[in-house]
Motif scaffolding. Structure first.
Motif, PDB file in Angstrom:
ATOM      1  N   PRO A  20       1.415 -32.258  11.472  1.00  0.00           N
ATOM      2  CA  PRO A  20       0.074 -31.832  11.628  1.00  0.00           C
ATOM      3  C   PRO A  20      -0.065 -30.658  10.362  1.00  0.00           C
ATOM      4  CG  PRO A  20       1.004 -32.142  13.709  1.00  0.00           C
ATOM      5  CD  PRO A  20       2.050 -32.407  12.709  1.00  0.00           C
ATOM      6  N   GLY A  21      -1.249 -30.656   9.815  1.00  0.00           N
ATOM      7  CA  GLY A  21      -1.825 -29.782   8.808  1.00  0.00           C
ATOM      8  C   GLY A  21      -2.403 -30.680   7.520  1.00  0.00           C
ATOM      9  N   LEU A  22      -2.330 -30.147   6.677  1.00  0.00           N
ATOM     10  CA  LEU A  22      -3.307 -30.393   5.552  1.00  0.00           C
ATOM     11  C   LEU A  22      -2.268 -31.411   4.574  1.00  0.00           C
ATOM     12  CD1 LEU A  22      -5.979 -30.340   3.826  1.00  0.00           C
ATOM     13  CD2 LEU A  22      -4.673 -28.753   2.448  1.00  0.00           C
ATOM     14  N   VAL A  23      -2.727 -32.699   4.306  1.00  0.00           N
ATOM     15  CA  VAL A  23      -2.128 -33.535   3.214  1.00  0.00           C
ATOM     16  C   VAL A  23      -3.133 -34.117   2.337  1.00  0.00           C
ATOM     17  CG1 VAL A  23      -0.234 -34.251   5.200  1.00  0.00           C
ATOM     18  CG2 VAL A  23      -2.591 -35.426   5.130  1.00  0.00           C
ATOM     19  N   ILE A  24      -2.338 -34.310   1.308  1.00  0.00           N
ATOM     20  CA  ILE A  24      -3.090 -34.609   0.167  1.00  0.00           C
ATOM     21  C   ILE A  24      -2.648 -36.349  -0.215  1.00  0.00           C
ATOM     22  CG2 ILE A  24      -3.745 -34.147  -2.328  1.00  0.00           C
ATOM     23  CD1 ILE A  24      -2.417 -31.424  -0.263  1.00  0.00           C
ATOM     24  N   ALA A  25      -3.780 -37.169  -0.407  1.00  0.00           N
ATOM     25  CA  ALA A  25      -3.589 -38.285  -0.783  1.00  0.00           C
ATOM     26  C   ALA A  25      -4.269 -38.569  -2.083  1.00  0.00           C
ATOM     27  CB  ALA A  25      -4.404 -39.503   0.043  1.00  0.00           C
ATOM     28  N   GLU A  26      -3.352 -39.055  -3.195  1.00  0.00           N
ATOM     29  CA  GLU A  26      -3.688 -39.503  -4.501  1.00  0.00           C
ATOM     30  C   GLU A  26      -3.661 -40.768  -4.840  1.00  0.00           C
ATOM     31  OE1 GLU A  26      -1.283 -36.849  -7.094  1.00  0.00           O
ATOM     32  OE2 GLU A  26      -1.739 -35.247  -5.861  1.00  0.00           O
ATOM     33  N   GLY A  27      -4.520 -41.386  -5.524  1.00  0.00           N
ATOM     34  CA  GLY A  27      -4.534 -42.891  -5.931  1.00  0.00           C
ATOM     35  C   GLY A  27      -5.055 -43.115  -7.420  1.00  0.00           C
ATOM     36  N   TRP A  28      -4.514 -43.947  -7.913  1.00  0.00           N
ATOM     37  CA  TRP A  28      -4.707 -44.154  -9.404  1.00  0.00           C
ATOM     38  C   TRP A  28      -4.574 -45.633  -9.615  1.00  0.00           C
ATOM     39  CZ3 TRP A  28      -0.547 -41.468  -7.626  1.00  0.00           C
ATOM     40  CH2 TRP A  28       0.736 -42.158  -7.890  1.00  0.00           C
ATOM     41  N   VAL A  29      -5.163 -46.014 -10.726  1.00  0.00           N
ATOM     42  CA  VAL A  29      -5.207 -47.391 -11.272  1.00  0.00           C
ATOM     43  C   VAL A  29      -3.689 -47.374 -12.166  1.00  0.00           C
ATOM     44  CG1 VAL A  29      -6.536 -47.149 -13.278  1.00  0.00           C
ATOM     45  CG2 VAL A  29      -6.402 -49.449 -12.343  1.00  0.00           C
ATOM     46  N   GLU A  30      -3.312 -48.445 -11.753  1.00  0.00           N
ATOM     47  CA  GLU A  30      -2.052 -48.917 -12.647  1.00  0.00           C
ATOM     48  C   GLU A  30      -2.147 -49.923 -13.714  1.00  0.00           C
ATOM     49  OE1 GLU A  30       1.773 -48.117 -13.971  1.00  0.00           O
ATOM     50  OE2 GLU A  30       0.888 -47.101 -12.594  1.00  0.00           O
ATOM     51  N   ARG A  31      -2.968 -51.003 -13.278  1.00  0.00           N
ATOM     52  CA  ARG A  31      -3.324 -52.014 -14.226  1.00  0.00           C
ATOM     53  C   ARG A  31      -5.047 -52.576 -13.633  1.00  0.00           C
ATOM     54  NH1 ARG A  31      -0.049 -56.162 -17.289  1.00  0.00           N
ATOM     55  NH2 ARG A  31       0.908 -54.017 -17.827  1.00  0.00           N
ATOM     56  N   ASP A  32      -5.678 -52.504 -14.609  1.00  0.00           N
ATOM     57  CA  ASP A  32      -7.175 -52.948 -14.331  1.00  0.00           C
ATOM     58  C   ASP A  32      -7.440 -54.313 -14.749  1.00  0.00           C
ATOM     59  OD1 ASP A  32      -9.907 -52.790 -13.678  1.00  0.00           O
ATOM     60  OD2 ASP A  32     -10.566 -52.041 -15.585  1.00  0.00           O
ATOM     61  N   GLY A  33      -8.053 -55.255 -13.573  1.00  0.00           N
ATOM     62  CA  GLY A  33      -8.454 -56.293 -14.142  1.00  0.00           C
ATOM     63  C   GLY A  33      -9.931 -56.559 -13.905  1.00  0.00           C
ATOM     64  N   ARG A  34     -10.562 -57.756 -14.254  1.00  0.00           N
ATOM     65  CA  ARG A  34     -11.842 -58.273 -13.876  1.00  0.00           C
ATOM     66  C   ARG A  34     -12.082 -58.201 -12.303  1.00  0.00           C
ATOM     67  NH1 ARG A  34     -15.313 -62.177 -13.194  1.00  0.00           N
ATOM     68  NH2 ARG A  34     -14.032 -63.746 -13.659  1.00  0.00           N
ATOM     69  N   ARG A  35     -11.270 -58.832 -11.838  1.00  0.00           N
ATOM     70  CA  ARG A  35     -11.643 -59.248 -10.319  1.00  0.00           C
ATOM     71  C   ARG A  35     -10.411 -58.841  -9.444  1.00  0.00           C
ATOM     72  NH1 ARG A  35     -14.764 -61.577  -7.619  1.00  0.00           N
ATOM     73  NH2 ARG A  35     -13.381 -62.919  -6.403  1.00  0.00           N
ATOM     74  N   THR A  36      -9.254 -58.423 -10.026  1.00  0.00           N
ATOM     75  CA  THR A  36      -8.147 -57.839  -9.395  1.00  0.00           C
ATOM     76  C   THR A  36      -7.660 -56.708 -10.056  1.00  0.00           C
ATOM     77  OG1 THR A  36      -7.586 -60.069  -8.605  1.00  0.00           O
ATOM     78  CG2 THR A  36      -5.931 -58.282  -8.378  1.00  0.00           C
ATOM     79  N   GLY A  37      -7.353 -55.619  -9.126  1.00  0.00           N
ATOM     80  CA  GLY A  37      -6.437 -54.374  -9.771  1.00  0.00           C
ATOM     81  C   GLY A  37      -5.269 -54.125  -9.178  1.00  0.00           C
ATOM     82  N   PHE A  38      -4.458 -53.239  -9.742  1.00  0.00           N
ATOM     83  CA  PHE A  38      -3.201 -52.949  -9.112  1.00  0.00           C
ATOM     84  C   PHE A  38      -3.181 -51.389  -9.194  1.00  0.00           C
ATOM     85  CE2 PHE A  38      -2.819 -57.119 -11.281  1.00  0.00           C
ATOM     86  CZ  PHE A  38      -1.926 -57.554 -10.223  1.00  0.00           C
ATOM     87  N   PHE A  39      -2.950 -50.875  -8.039  1.00  0.00           N
ATOM     88  CA  PHE A  39      -3.094 -49.564  -7.658  1.00  0.00           C
ATOM     89  C   PHE A  39      -1.828 -48.796  -7.095  1.00  0.00           C
ATOM     90  CE2 PHE A  39      -7.283 -50.893  -8.181  1.00  0.00           C
ATOM     91  CZ  PHE A  39      -7.933 -50.083  -8.785  1.00  0.00           C
ATOM     92  N   GLU A  40      -1.676 -47.646  -7.296  1.00  0.00           N
ATOM     93  CA  GLU A  40      -0.345 -46.866  -6.662  1.00  0.00           C
ATOM     94  C   GLU A  40      -1.155 -45.400  -6.038  1.00  0.00           C
ATOM     95  OE1 GLU A  40       2.581 -46.258  -9.437  1.00  0.00           O
ATOM     96  OE2 GLU A  40       2.900 -48.255  -9.606  1.00  0.00           O
ATOM     97  N   GLY A  41      -0.377 -45.142  -5.112  1.00  0.00           N
ATOM     98  CA  GLY A  41      -0.743 -43.828  -4.538  1.00  0.00           C
ATOM     99  C   GLY A  41       0.209 -43.155  -3.668  1.00  0.00           C
ATOM    100  N   VAL A  42       0.233 -41.879  -3.652  1.00  0.00           N
ATOM    101  CA  VAL A  42       1.000 -41.041  -2.769  1.00  0.00           C
ATOM    102  C   VAL A  42       0.532 -40.173  -1.954  1.00  0.00           C
ATOM    103  CG1 VAL A  42       2.682 -40.811  -4.838  1.00  0.00           C
ATOM    104  CG2 VAL A  42       1.160 -39.144  -4.468  1.00  0.00           C
TER     105      VAL A  42
END
Length: 140
Positions: free
Chosen positions: A86-108
């Protein structure tokens, strides 16, 4: 950047605020983990951790592609490194590879001290919002 705390999903997940939406395909969100989200030993249930990371990656997709898409997970993997409490948590997400209809993302997911609690990867279908909304209307 403020979110709409009245949205039921944001409320259920404990969203505090959307900190960053970068057009380069990056998002940072803050959540308040609560005791109600915990199982034995005061550890946040893994589904919440997964949901927070998934939401950050989805927001990164929207930041990159605009609000006319709905990011839909095709594959999602989360590795847990330390318990979220319990407490504050921070979620981060970013694009790893961008495509026209499909993308690959990572996060922590990090705790308030910056310690990485979990890491996720996702393959995302970048669906047309109007088609998704039309399908939802016809299904109800």
């Amino acid at each position: 950047m403020e979110s709409n705390p009245a949205e039921p999903l944001y409320k259920t997940m404990g969203l505090v605020r959307i900190v960053e939406l970068d057009k380069a395909g990056r998002a940072v969100l803050e959540y308040e983990a609560t005791a109600a989200q915990c199982h034995s030993g005061g550890v946040v249930q893994g589904g919440f951790v997964t949901g927070w990371i998934d939401a950050a990656m989805a927001h990164a997709a929207i930041a990159l592609k605009g609000k006319d898409i709905v990011p839909m997970s095709l594959e999602l993997k989360v590795s847990f490194f330390a318990p979220a409490r319990p407490g504050l948590v921070i979620a981060e997400g970013w694009v790893e590879r961008d495509g026209r209809r499909t993308g690959f993302f990572e996060g922590v997911l990090k705790d308030s001290k910056g310690n990485v609690l979990a890491k996720g990867t996702s393959t995302v279908l970048l669906a047309d919002r109007s088609k998704v909304e039309a399908a939802a209307k016809s299904a109800s």
